[in-house]
Write an enzyme that holds these catalytic residues in place. Structure first.
Site, PDB file in Angstrom:
ATOM      1  N   SER A 288       0.846  -1.209   0.000  1.00 32.05           N
ATOM      2  CA  SER A 288       0.000   0.000   0.000  1.00 32.05           C
ATOM      3  C   SER A 288       0.868   1.241   0.000  1.00 32.05           C
ATOM      4  O   SER A 288       2.084   1.189   0.239  1.00 32.05           O
ATOM      5  CB  SER A 288      -0.888   0.010   1.248  1.00 32.05           C
ATOM      6  N   CYS A 289       0.242   2.389  -0.231  1.00 24.76           N
ATOM      7  CA  CYS A 289       0.965   3.661  -0.208  1.00 24.76           C
ATOM      8  C   CYS A 289       1.570   3.912   1.170  1.00 24.76           C
ATOM      9  O   CYS A 289       2.714   4.379   1.290  1.00 24.76           O
ATOM     10  CB  CYS A 289       0.053   4.807  -0.619  1.00 24.76           C
ATOM     11  N   ARG A 370      -8.851   9.161   8.258  1.00 27.85           N
ATOM     12  CA  ARG A 370      -9.061   9.797   6.962  1.00 27.85           C
ATOM     13  C   ARG A 370      -9.522  11.242   7.201  1.00 27.85           C
ATOM     14  O   ARG A 370     -10.390  11.485   8.035  1.00 27.85           O
ATOM     15  CB  ARG A 370     -10.119   9.047   6.152  1.00 27.85           C
TER      16      ARG A 370
END
Length: 481
Positions: A288-289, A370
């Site tokens: 993943s990033c 987020r």
């Protein structure tokens, strides 16, 4: 002459020097497959102002601005050499020459530093390798931009096709428009035209076939002249070996997933464990990033200080997986409006560390929030070290890693006191150490790591693809180990 006049004259002189660099850089790239870098930043296809800004940015990591008048002699020396495919960092050439006390000329020093890429030592220019993108969302389009940009001499990666589901009227035109204009990353650098009759997008002369299919089994890649290709799956629909094997059809040699792989699928972070990829491995993941953002600095800290345990909290920009407005979502909290809320959610990055760094014995935990920004995230890596250290020591270590180590393409470094997330849009590094925010007390270190979770990650994906395709060329001067 006034100070203002003197400064302006100096600027015009540097502009003229940077302008004369452009054809040299371009010719080396087109004719000899040589990419000119400045502290790991490519100068290929850059404008005069971009070249000057890249030189000036060196002060953020090296402590002093680098002038084009310093690097130009090294570039000129390179044009006189019989170079083979390679990446050559003229910033590092200038820096190492400064500390060399042997009295060598620039030409002699340069020839010695890049000897592995000259004459009988140089590697052969390789045939281009076909690449197929399966899916064309945020990561797919950015990877496409990078592949088109890097087409260069034509001897590297060649984006031959994109596979998508049919989207109805003017589907091709709309997809080309999304490649041409991006709300976060700006305009495509070049020209894009659409050939609807042949279902083809022409981007900077690259003919990219758009294939419509709902399932990998529906595609015969050999019918489009595609052979021995690397397929990059950007959909995340399949993440284990069984699912990703659906792509291994005639014309496709390897599959690279742009999401964390499950089961026995290798999770690769370029710069850290890409050299563990077995030649016969046909399916792999780029993780993943966030995994790409934390693993390189985690390795840098483990190698120098040892890490006993750690926790990563990633403050992550919202993604397409969240809802624009409150609505049903299968995951907890992600159904709440992404642009209006901070949303606590899970991250698999911490557990993925074990796959990329199997020798690390420390337990790493993780969580994610987020937040309402469209791109660029920050990972806060809280580590208990095996020995005590000072803040100055850790800052100097990470600065040096970003400049001279094998991780210099993954780890960037910034000391600007007013840096904020939008400053890192378009960063090509996996993560950027914020020196001003870094905290160290005894055996506890807290690292603040910015990362462009879209573009920086896409660069890491392309590096992995270059490696497995055999078109990843050596860098000179060789980084310190």
């Amino acid at each position: 002459m006034t100070v203002n006049d003197d400064s302006f004259t100096n600027w015009k002189h540097r502009e003229e020097t940077a302008e004369s660099m452009i054809p040299m850089i371009g010719k080396l790239h087109r004719e000899q497959d040589v990419t000119i870098l400045l502290h790991s930043r490519s100068l290929v296809n850059k404008s005069v102002v971009s070249i000057l800004k890249t030189h000036r940015f060196a002060r953020q990591i090296a402590g002093a601005e680098l002038s084009v008048t310093e690097t130009m002699p090294f570039l000129r020396a390179l044009t006189a050499l019989d170079l083979g495919p390679s990446q050559i960092d003229i910033g590092m050439l200038a820096a190492t020459y400064r500390t060399d006390d042997r009295g060598l000329s620039v030409e002699e020093f340069t020839a010695e530093a890049v000897a592995g890429a000259t004459g009988a030592n140089k590697i052969d220019r390789r045939e281009g390798r076909d690449v197929v993108l399966y899916g064309f969302g945020r990561i797919g389009r950015l990877v496409a931009r990078l592949l088109i940009e890097k087409a260069g001499s034509g001897n590297g990666l060649r984006l031959r096709a994109i596979v998508v589901r049919g989207g109805g009227e003017q589907d091709l035109v709309k997809r080309a428009s999304l490649l041409r204009r991006d709300s976060v990353h700006g305009q495509f650098q070049g020209t894009i035209t659409v050939d609807e009759d042949n279902s083809t997008i022409l981007a900077n002369g690259n003919a990219i076939k758009v294939i419509y299919a709902d399932d990998p089994a529906q595609v015969d890649y050999t019918a489009y002249g595609i052979k021995d290709a690397i397929l990059i799956d950007n959909t995340g629909k399949w993440r284990d070996r069984e699912g990703l094997s659906k792509h291994l059809r005639p014309g496709i040699d390897k599959v690279v997933l742009t999401a964390p792989g499950k089961g026995d699928v290798p999770n690769i972070v370029h710069g850290v464990n890409h050299d563990t990829i077995k030649p016969d491995e046909r399916i792999l993941s780029c993780a993943s990033c966030t995994t790409n953002a934390i693993v390189p600095p985690l390795k840098a800290m483990e190698d120098e200080y040892g890490v006993l345990r750690g926790h990563v909290e990633t403050v992550h920009s919202f993604t397409n997986d969240q809802n624009l407005l409150d609505n049903y979502h299968k995951s907890d909290r992600r159904g709440r409006s992404a642009p209006l809320n901070m949303v606590i959610t899970e991250t698999g990055a911490a557990s993925a560390v074990a796959k990329a760094l199997p020798d690390l014995k420390a337990r790493i935990t993780g969580s994610s929030i987020r937040v309402p920004v469209p791109d660029v995230s920050i990972a806060i890596l809280n580590l208990q070290l095996a020995r005590e250290a000072s803040r100055e020591e850790v800052v100097d270590h990470l600065r040096e890693v970003s400049l001279t180590s094998p991780l210099k393409r993954q780890i960037d470094f910034i000391g600007a006191p007013d840096a904020v997330s939008s400053d890192f849009i378009g960063s090509r590094h996996a993560s950027i150490v914020d020196a001003g925010a870094l905290k160290v007390e005894g055996d506890n270190a807290i690292l603040y790591l910015w990362y462009d979770n879209e573009f920086g990650y896409s660069c890491q994906v392309v590096r992995v693809v270059q490696h497995v395709s055999g078109v990843e060329y050596p860098t000179y001067p060789a980084p310190a180990v």
